[in-house]
Write an enzyme that holds these catalytic residues in place. Structure first.
Site, PDB file in Angstrom:
ATOM      1  N   SER A 122       0.807  -1.397  -0.025  1.00 41.55           N
ATOM      2  CA  SER A 122       0.019  -0.113  -0.183  1.00 41.55           C
ATOM      3  C   SER A 122       0.920   1.306   0.032  1.00 41.55           C
ATOM      4  O   SER A 122       0.245   2.223  -0.225  1.00 41.55           O
ATOM      5  CB  SER A 122      -1.111  -0.099   1.235  1.00 41.55           C
ATOM      6  OG  SER A 122      -0.608  -0.950   2.160  1.00 41.55           O
ATOM      7  N   HIS A 143      -2.575  -2.515  -6.306  1.00 44.23           N
ATOM      8  CA  HIS A 143      -3.007  -2.031  -4.997  1.00 44.23           C
ATOM      9  C   HIS A 143      -4.551  -2.093  -4.872  1.00 44.23           C
ATOM     10  O   HIS A 143      -5.291  -1.136  -5.509  1.00 44.23           O
ATOM     11  CB  HIS A 143      -2.374  -0.791  -4.531  1.00 44.23           C
ATOM     12  CG  HIS A 143      -2.834  -0.244  -3.308  1.00 44.23           C
ATOM     13  ND1 HIS A 143      -2.943   1.050  -3.279  1.00 44.23           N
ATOM     14  CD2 HIS A 143      -2.950  -0.807  -2.102  1.00 44.23           C
ATOM     15  CE1 HIS A 143      -3.375   1.239  -1.747  1.00 44.23           C
ATOM     16  NE2 HIS A 143      -3.520   0.042  -1.222  1.00 44.23           N
ATOM     17  N   GLU A 155      -5.091   0.311  -7.988  1.00 50.73           N
ATOM     18  CA  GLU A 155      -4.185   1.106  -8.432  1.00 50.73           C
ATOM     19  C   GLU A 155      -3.285   0.349  -9.074  1.00 50.73           C
ATOM     20  O   GLU A 155      -2.734  -0.512  -8.524  1.00 50.73           O
ATOM     21  CB  GLU A 155      -3.667   1.961  -7.470  1.00 50.73           C
ATOM     22  CG  GLU A 155      -4.538   3.143  -6.749  1.00 50.73           C
ATOM     23  CD  GLU A 155      -3.806   3.939  -5.645  1.00 50.73           C
ATOM     24  OE1 GLU A 155      -4.395   5.190  -5.197  1.00 50.73           O
ATOM     25  OE2 GLU A 155      -3.031   3.583  -4.910  1.00 50.73           O
TER      26      GLU A 155
END
Ligand SMILES: NC(=O)c1ccc[n+]([C@@H]2O[C@H](COP(=O)([O-])OP(=O)(O)OC[C@H]3O[C@@H](n4cnc5c(N)ncnc54)[C@H](O)[C@@H]3O)[C@@H](O)[C@H]2O)c1
Length: 385
Positions: A122, A143, A155
């Site tokens: 993250s 992500h 992401e």
């Protein structure tokens, strides 16, 4: 490289790994789920099965499909077996660089040469994780957000050496898994959502540290303005130890002002970590804290919080990390807001926003709140939305 992904491996069957595995099963993929111990693997499998059963109960999927999905799950504590058929690997082990590098070293050796290796970090640098491999072009950041099965945003992050083909395959796989991917073109700490939200902690902690407002007064302001949760409540909810580690990481990777402030340090040292220990900024011993909206502060405005986010979003555009449109899309999907910070700020005069940021930066003595350079050099970027 195989673009038609059929078999995937998920490494780590914890909170994120089991959710990623379930989402992949729902897309009709065969999933090899690996963890270091039978016990952890078993817990992950149980959560996946119960997740699928709940979907059947809610008429979201058919019972016959759920059985097929369950049969497509191959749990194993044998890493070689997990990887031998994998077209794509999702790594979801704890957020410790050495641990991730160690896993990637093994993935690089054991997975077939064409297999794409994705990390669900993250915060951490995709490129540093890829450094543990010989074929860095096949390493990509992917992500997911928690809870994985419900949250649409993913992401997709380009490391320094990630190939365009790998970016495309990862992006398409997210679509196949019924997610909404957003491309992150540069490997910078926190990617989009965590990066844009990052300076809020620095800003609001400075307000508390200077004695301008108490955490509850700030949270009351946020809730009064329709936000589902205040900043300090959320920090307690996440866990102040987690907040502390992410602050330390950003201090090294981005700017010294991201480091933990005295109030956070005191809480962590006193083991007042929030919800999980019963005490943090709030007392959680009788459940969720009740915030008195009448206590809302007038020392800052709710717009200030949005301006600080907008400023960081502008920095992401300046650094070439993501396009304005993608930043707003990610912020809406990742945080549940109705609009992203760039769209929000378009209703104000940019000059007023910059003046307010200058004023706050001076008053709180925080450099990262100063208007981003792009706001002076190329303010028209906000039009590209
Ligand atoms: N929890 C979140 O809110 C969240 C959100 C987005 C991303 N992430 C990221 O996802 C990753 C995983 O987080 P999590 O919350 O699922 O952690 P977790 O602690 O719930 O799960 C990690 C799992 O990995 C296993 N594991 C440890 N070492 C391993 C190894 N060498 N090989 C295989 N498995 C191993 C553990 O046994 C555990 O089951 C982290 O990088 C985290 O930053 C977490």
């Amino acid at each position: 490289m195989n673009r038609d992904i059929q078999n995937v491996a998920v490494i780590g069957a914890g909170s994120m790994g089991h959710g990623i595995a379930q989402s992949a099963l729902l897309a009709g993929l065969t999933v090899y789920l690996y963890d270091i111990e039978e016990e952890f693997l078993h817990t992950g499998v149980e959560k996946i099965f119960s997740g699928l059963d709940k979907m059947v109960a809610k008429d979201q999927i058919m019972e016959t499909d759920a059985s097929v999905f369950k049969n497509n799950l191959m749990p194993t504590v044998n890493l070689e077996k997990a990887l031998s058929q994998a077209d794509f690997v999702f790594e979801a082990v704890p957020e410790v660089l050495e641990q991730k590098q160690d896993v990637f070293k093994q993935l690089d050796t054991l997975a077939p040469r064409d297999t794409i290796l994705a990390t669900n970090t993250s915060n951490m640098s995709i490129s540093l994780i890829a450094d543990a491999t010989k074929h860095k072009e096949r390493v990509v950041g992917i992500h997911f957000f928690i809870p994985v099965v419900l949250m649409k945003l993913v992401e997709v992050i380009r490391g320094d050496d990630t190939s365009e083909e790998v970016m495309k395959v990862a992006y398409d796989l997210c679509l196949k898994m019924n997610k909404i991917p957003v491309r992150v073109e540069k490997d910078r700490p926190g990617f989009i959502v965590n990066r844009v939200n990052g300076p809020i902690r620095v800003f609001l902690s400075a307000v508390v540290e200077l004695g301008l407002a108490e955490p509850e007064e700030i949270d009351a302001l946020m809730r009064y303005n329709g936000l589902p949760i205040g900043h300090f409540e959320l920090s307690d909810y996440i866990g102040l130890d987690v907040v502390y580690f992410s602050a330390e990481y950003r201090k090294q990777a981005l700017h010294s002002e991201y480091g933990p402030n005295q109030i956070l340090l005191d809480k962590v040292n006193a083991k007042e970590l929030g919800r999980k220990t019963g005490k943090g900024f709030y007392d959680w011993s009788n459940g969720k804290p009740m915030i008195d909206l009448e206590k809302r502060t007038d020392k800052i405005n709710i717009e200030d919080i949005e301006f600080v986010k907008f400023n960081e979003a502008a920095r992401l555009v300046e650094e070439g990390v993501a396009k304005p449109k993608d930043i707003d899309k990610a912020m809406m999907l990742g945080t549940g807001y109705k609009e992203g910070p760039i769209t929000y700020v378009k209703r104000f005069k940019l000059e007023d926003v910059m003046n307010r940021l200058e004023q706050l930066s001076y008053q709180l003595n925080r450099e990262i709140i100063k208007p981003a350079q792009i706001l002076k050099d190329n303010p028209d970027f906000v039009l590209d939305i």
